[in-house]
Motif scaffolding. Structure first.
Motif, short mmCIF file in Angstrom:
data_model
loop_
_atom_site.label_atom_id
_atom_site.label_comp_id
_atom_site.label_asym_id
_atom_site.label_seq_id
_atom_site.Cartn_x
_atom_site.Cartn_y
_atom_site.Cartn_z
N VAL A 134 0.83 -1.20 0.00
CA VAL A 134 0.00 0.00 0.00
C VAL A 134 0.87 1.25 0.00
CG1 VAL A 134 -2.09 -0.96 1.03
CG2 VAL A 134 -0.25 -0.19 2.51
N SER A 135 0.41 2.26 -0.72
CA SER A 135 1.17 3.51 -0.76
C SER A 135 0.26 4.65 -1.17
CB SER A 135 2.33 3.41 -1.76
OG SER A 135 1.84 3.11 -3.05
N LEU A 136 0.63 5.85 -0.75
CA LEU A 136 -0.03 7.04 -1.25
C LEU A 136 0.75 7.49 -2.48
CD1 LEU A 136 -0.59 9.09 2.04
CD2 LEU A 136 -2.32 7.89 0.74
N ILE A 137 0.12 8.30 -3.29
CA ILE A 137 0.82 8.85 -4.46
C ILE A 137 1.40 10.17 -3.98
CG2 ILE A 137 0.57 9.44 -6.90
CD1 ILE A 137 -2.25 7.84 -6.57
N THR A 138 2.58 10.08 -3.36
CA THR A 138 3.09 11.24 -2.59
C THR A 138 3.16 12.52 -3.40
OG1 THR A 138 5.20 10.11 -2.92
CG2 THR A 138 4.34 10.17 -0.70
N GLN A 139 3.53 12.43 -4.68
CA GLN A 139 3.65 13.68 -5.45
C GLN A 139 2.29 14.30 -5.73
OE1 GLN A 139 4.48 10.66 -6.39
NE2 GLN A 139 4.20 10.25 -8.56
N GLU A 140 1.21 13.55 -5.45
CA GLU A 140 -0.13 14.08 -5.69
C GLU A 140 -0.73 14.71 -4.42
OE1 GLU A 140 -2.52 13.69 -8.46
OE2 GLU A 140 -0.71 13.51 -9.64
N LEU A 141 -0.05 14.54 -3.29
CA LEU A 141 -0.61 15.05 -2.03
C LEU A 141 -0.83 16.55 -2.08
CD1 LEU A 141 1.35 13.07 0.72
CD2 LEU A 141 -1.03 12.78 0.05
N GLU A 142 0.07 17.26 -2.76
CA GLU A 142 -0.05 18.72 -2.83
C GLU A 142 -1.33 19.13 -3.55
OE1 GLU A 142 3.49 20.39 -4.49
OE2 GLU A 142 4.74 19.34 -3.02
N ARG A 143 -1.84 18.24 -4.40
CA ARG A 143 -3.08 18.56 -5.12
C ARG A 143 -4.30 18.02 -4.39
NH1 ARG A 143 0.31 17.98 -9.83
NH2 ARG A 143 -0.13 15.78 -10.19
N GLY A 144 -4.11 17.54 -3.17
CA GLY A 144 -5.26 17.07 -2.40
C GLY A 144 -5.66 15.64 -2.72
N ASN A 145 -4.79 14.92 -3.45
CA ASN A 145 -5.09 13.53 -3.79
C ASN A 145 -4.53 12.62 -2.70
OD1 ASN A 145 -5.32 10.98 -4.86
ND2 ASN A 145 -4.44 11.49 -6.84
N VAL A 146 -5.41 12.00 -1.91
CA VAL A 146 -4.96 11.13 -0.83
C VAL A 146 -5.35 9.67 -1.14
CG1 VAL A 146 -4.94 12.91 0.94
CG2 VAL A 146 -7.05 11.66 0.52
N SER A 147 -5.49 9.36 -2.44
CA SER A 147 -5.86 8.01 -2.85
C SER A 147 -4.82 6.99 -2.41
CB SER A 147 -6.01 7.94 -4.38
OG SER A 147 -7.00 8.85 -4.82
N LEU A 148 -5.29 5.79 -2.10
CA LEU A 148 -4.39 4.72 -1.67
C LEU A 148 -4.21 3.74 -2.81
CD1 LEU A 148 -2.99 3.67 1.02
CD2 LEU A 148 -4.87 2.02 1.11
N ARG A 149 -2.94 3.42 -3.07
CA ARG A 149 -2.62 2.42 -4.09
C ARG A 149 -2.37 1.09 -3.42
NH1 ARG A 149 1.85 5.05 -7.36
NH2 ARG A 149 0.79 6.04 -9.07
N LEU A 150 -2.98 0.06 -3.95
CA LEU A 150 -2.81 -1.28 -3.40
C LEU A 150 -2.28 -2.18 -4.52
CD1 LEU A 150 -3.38 -3.38 -1.07
CD2 LEU A 150 -5.61 -3.69 -2.12
N ARG A 151 -1.07 -2.71 -4.31
CA ARG A 151 -0.47 -3.59 -5.31
C ARG A 151 -0.85 -5.04 -5.04
NH1 ARG A 151 3.22 0.17 -4.55
NH2 ARG A 151 4.28 -0.86 -2.82
N ASP A 152 -0.78 -5.86 -6.09
CA ASP A 152 -0.96 -7.30 -5.93
C ASP A 152 -2.28 -7.62 -5.21
OD1 ASP A 152 -0.51 -10.02 -5.87
OD2 ASP A 152 0.79 -9.94 -4.11
N PHE A 153 -3.37 -7.13 -5.77
CA PHE A 153 -4.69 -7.29 -5.17
C PHE A 153 -5.02 -8.76 -4.92
CE2 PHE A 153 -9.32 -7.90 -5.95
CZ PHE A 153 -9.77 -7.30 -4.78
N ARG A 154 -5.50 -9.06 -3.72
CA ARG A 154 -5.89 -10.43 -3.36
C ARG A 154 -7.38 -10.46 -3.02
NH1 ARG A 154 -0.93 -10.62 0.99
NH2 ARG A 154 0.74 -10.39 -0.54
N GLU A 155 -7.96 -11.65 -3.14
CA GLU A 155 -9.39 -11.79 -2.79
C GLU A 155 -9.65 -11.28 -1.38
OE1 GLU A 155 -12.20 -13.93 -3.97
OE2 GLU A 155 -11.39 -14.52 -5.93
N SER A 156 -8.67 -11.55 -0.49
CA SER A 156 -8.86 -11.18 0.92
C SER A 156 -8.81 -9.66 1.14
CB SER A 156 -7.79 -11.85 1.78
OG SER A 156 -6.49 -11.48 1.33
N ASP A 157 -8.41 -8.92 0.10
CA ASP A 157 -8.34 -7.46 0.23
C ASP A 157 -9.70 -6.80 0.07
OD1 ASP A 157 -5.58 -7.39 0.60
OD2 ASP A 157 -5.21 -7.38 -1.56
#
Length: 134
Positions: free
Chosen positions: A73-96
């Motif tokens: 999981v990670s934030l798109i840090t360079q987008e924080l200044e624009r108010g984007n606090v979306s969370l990126r989730l890699r390798d999506f699993r059913e349990s997610d």
């Protein structure tokens, strides 16, 4: 002569997200969340919860992740200044799959938004999902 408080103290924001996001197992998925109006989120505290568990914490530029999500999981840090606090989730699993809640705190202000993460199609369906704009 009226003294207006500085902008900081009347700073109001709302969080906007989408109701749900679909993902295929193994892919990277972004859980959308934005500050409205577009305000820098760099100086805020950002928490992402899955259900009641905090899986990601961003505070004073420092990040804490829950162990089973570490590295995924990670934030798109360079987008924080624009108010984007979306969370990126890699390798999506059913349990997610489940309901994720984004919480942003700035001074006395606090708001949260929820987004449901759903698994797209079964294992054997490789047809692209149809997006219906309703």
């Amino acid at each position: 002569h009226i003294d207006f408080p500085s902008n900081e103290s009347v700073y109001q924001f709302k969080l906007t997200s989408e109701d749900h996001v679909w993902a295929d197992v193994g892919e990277e998925v972004t859980l959308p969340c934005h500050l409205s109006p577009d305000t820098s989120a760099v100086a805020t505290t950002i928490r992402w919860f899955k259900g009641t568990e905090c899986i990601y914490l961003y505070k004073n530029g420092q990040v804490t992740e829950r162990s089973d999500c570490e590295g995924r999981v990670s934030l798109i840090t360079q987008e924080l200044e624009r108010g984007n606090v979306s969370l990126r989730l890699r390798d999506f699993r059913e349990s997610d799959r489940g309901v994720y809640i984004c919480q942003v705190i700035h001074g006395e202000q606090k708001d949260e938004a929820a987004v449901s993460l759903l698994v797209r199609g079964g294992k054997c369906s490789r047809t692209p999902g149809m997006f219906l704009n309703t």
